[in-house]
Design a protein around this motif. Structure first.
Motif, short mmCIF file in Angstrom:
data_model
loop_
_atom_site.label_atom_id
_atom_site.label_comp_id
_atom_site.label_asym_id
_atom_site.label_seq_id
_atom_site.Cartn_x
_atom_site.Cartn_y
_atom_site.Cartn_z
N PHE A 250 -7.96 -0.48 -3.02
CA PHE A 250 -6.70 0.26 -3.03
C PHE A 250 -6.17 0.54 -1.62
O PHE A 250 -4.98 0.31 -1.34
CB PHE A 250 -6.86 1.57 -3.80
N PRO A 251 -6.99 1.02 -0.68
CA PRO A 251 -6.45 1.28 0.66
C PRO A 251 -5.93 0.02 1.34
O PRO A 251 -4.93 0.07 2.08
CB PRO A 251 -7.65 1.86 1.42
N ILE A 252 -6.60 -1.10 1.11
CA ILE A 252 -6.18 -2.36 1.73
C ILE A 252 -4.81 -2.77 1.21
O ILE A 252 -3.90 -3.10 1.99
CB ILE A 252 -7.22 -3.46 1.47
N PHE A 253 -4.64 -2.75 -0.11
CA PHE A 253 -3.36 -3.16 -0.68
C PHE A 253 -2.27 -2.11 -0.46
O PHE A 253 -1.08 -2.45 -0.47
CB PHE A 253 -3.52 -3.49 -2.16
N ASN A 254 -2.67 -0.89 -0.24
CA ASN A 254 -1.69 0.13 0.12
C ASN A 254 -1.03 -0.24 1.44
O ASN A 254 0.19 -0.10 1.62
CB ASN A 254 -2.37 1.50 0.21
N GLY A 255 -1.84 -0.76 2.37
CA GLY A 255 -1.30 -1.20 3.65
C GLY A 255 -0.49 -2.48 3.53
O GLY A 255 0.57 -2.62 4.14
N ILE A 256 -0.97 -3.42 2.71
CA ILE A 256 -0.25 -4.69 2.52
C ILE A 256 1.10 -4.44 1.87
O ILE A 256 2.13 -4.98 2.29
CB ILE A 256 -1.10 -5.66 1.68
#
Length: 280
Positions: A250-256
Motif C-alpha cells: 500500500f505505501p509503495i502504490f500510494n507513492g506511485i
C-alpha cells in the motif's frame, strides 16, 4: 464513434508492457485501489481478451454484466460504486473458456467496450492491456485518439530479457504519439513473510536504468509480496479490495499513484519518449 459513455471521464491512462508476465494486471489493480483510496472514482477496462485477470484480482469472478438503456453497466468492486470494472471475463460462461479470435473480432470487441459501457462520471479510467504491440493496442489507440489519453504507465521487471521487450513498447508509444507517464519496476525483490527482508531474486534496477536512458520518470520499485497473493485469493472482508490499506504494498502504490495524479493534472505537457530511441 459515439462519445456518450466516455465524455465524462477526466483522465485515461493505459498500463502497458512489451513483455508478458511482468504483472500489468496486478499493477493496474493496485493503482486503481490506491487512486480510489485518495477519493477518486475509478474505472478499470480489461482489454486482455485472451487472458483477463482483473475480475479475479478485484474479487469479481462469477459476476455478470447487466444491460441498461444506454449500454452495459460496469461491475462494481465496492458498495459505494467508486471502482467499476469491465472485462470479457464477465461475458464468458466459464472462467476456463478460451477466447480464440482473429484480429478483426478483437478490434470490434474493444470498440464495443469503449462505446457501450456506461462509465458515467469518472476521475480515471485505467486500461489494462495484453503484452506486446498487436491488434488490441492499435485498436485502443485509434479509438481513443479523439479523447487524447493522458498517457501510459510502463511496467517491467528488472531482468534484461524483460527490459529488451519493454523497449519495443516505448518505441510503440513514440510511433503512436502516446505520452509515457512513468515506469514501474515490478517484482523487484522478494519480501520474506517472516523477517520482511527483501532479496533481489530477479536482480534490481533494470527498470530504473531504462527510465534514465530514455529520460522517462521512474515511479518506483514494487517487490514480490506473498501477502498480495493471499489477499487476492481471499473473499469477503479479507479480500484485497477491502484489505488493501493493510497490505505491505500500500505505501509503495500510494507513492506511485501520487505521481500519476501529479503527471495527469499538471498544467505542463507530459514529456514524450526521449529522442535517443530513434538512434537505436
Amino acid at each position: 464513434m459515439t462519445d456518450i459513455n466516455l465524455s465524462k471521464i477526466k483522465h485515461i491512462v493505459l498500463v502497458l508492457s512489451g513483455k508478458g508476465g511482468v504483472g500489468k494486471s496486478s499493477v493496474t489493480t493496485q493503482l486503481a485501489l490506491s487512486l480510489m483510496h485518495k477519493g477518486f472514482k475509478i474505472g478499470v477496462l480489461d482489454i486482455d481478451l485472451t487472458g483477463p485477470s482483473i475480475p479475479r484480482m478485484l474479487g469479481l469472478e462469477g459476476r455478470q454484466v447487466h444491460q441498461a438503456s444506454h449500454g452495459w453497466v460496469p461491475v462494481y468492486a465496492d458498495e459505494e460504486k467508486r471502482l467499476g470494472c469491465m472485462s470479457i471475463g464477465f461475458l464468458l460462461k466459464s472462467k476456463s473458456d478460451s477466447v480464440v479470435w482473429r484480429g478483426p473480432k478483437k478490434t470490434a470487441m474493444i470498440k464495443q467496450f469503449l462505446q457501450d459501457v456506461c462509465w458515467g462520471e469518472l476521475d480515471y479510467l485505467l486500461i489494462d492491456t495484453p503484452p506486446g504491440t498487436s491488434d488490441e493496442h492499435i485498436s485502443i489507440i485509434e479509438n481513443l485518439k479523439e479523447y487524447q489519453p493522458d498517457g501510459a504507465v510502463i511496467v517491467t521487471t528488472p531482468q534484461g530479457v524483460a527490459i529488451a521487450d519493454v523497449r519495443k513498447e516505448l518505441s510503440f508509444c513514440r510511433k503512436v504519439k502516446l505520452p509515457v507517464l512513468g515506469v514501474v519496476e515490478n517484482m523487484s525483490g522478494f519480501v520474506c513473510p517472516h523477517c520482511a527482508e527483501c532479496t533481489n531474486i530477479f536482480a534490481s534496477g533494470g527498470g530504473e536504468a531504462m527510465a534514465q536512458e530514455f529520460d522517462i520518470e521512474f515511479f518506483g520499485r514494487v517487490p514480490i509480496d506473498p501477502g498480495f497473493t493471499t489477499m487476492v485469493e481471499t473473499d469477503g472482508e479479507g479480500s484485497y479490495v477491502k484489505s488493501f490499506e493493510k497490505s505491505n504494498l500500500f505505501p509503495i502504490f500510494n507513492g506511485i499513484s501520487a505521481r500519476v495524479v501529479e503527471r495527469t493534472t499538471s498544467a505542463s505537457p507530459v514529456a514524450a519518449v526521449s529522442g535517443r530511441e530513434e538512434s537505436q
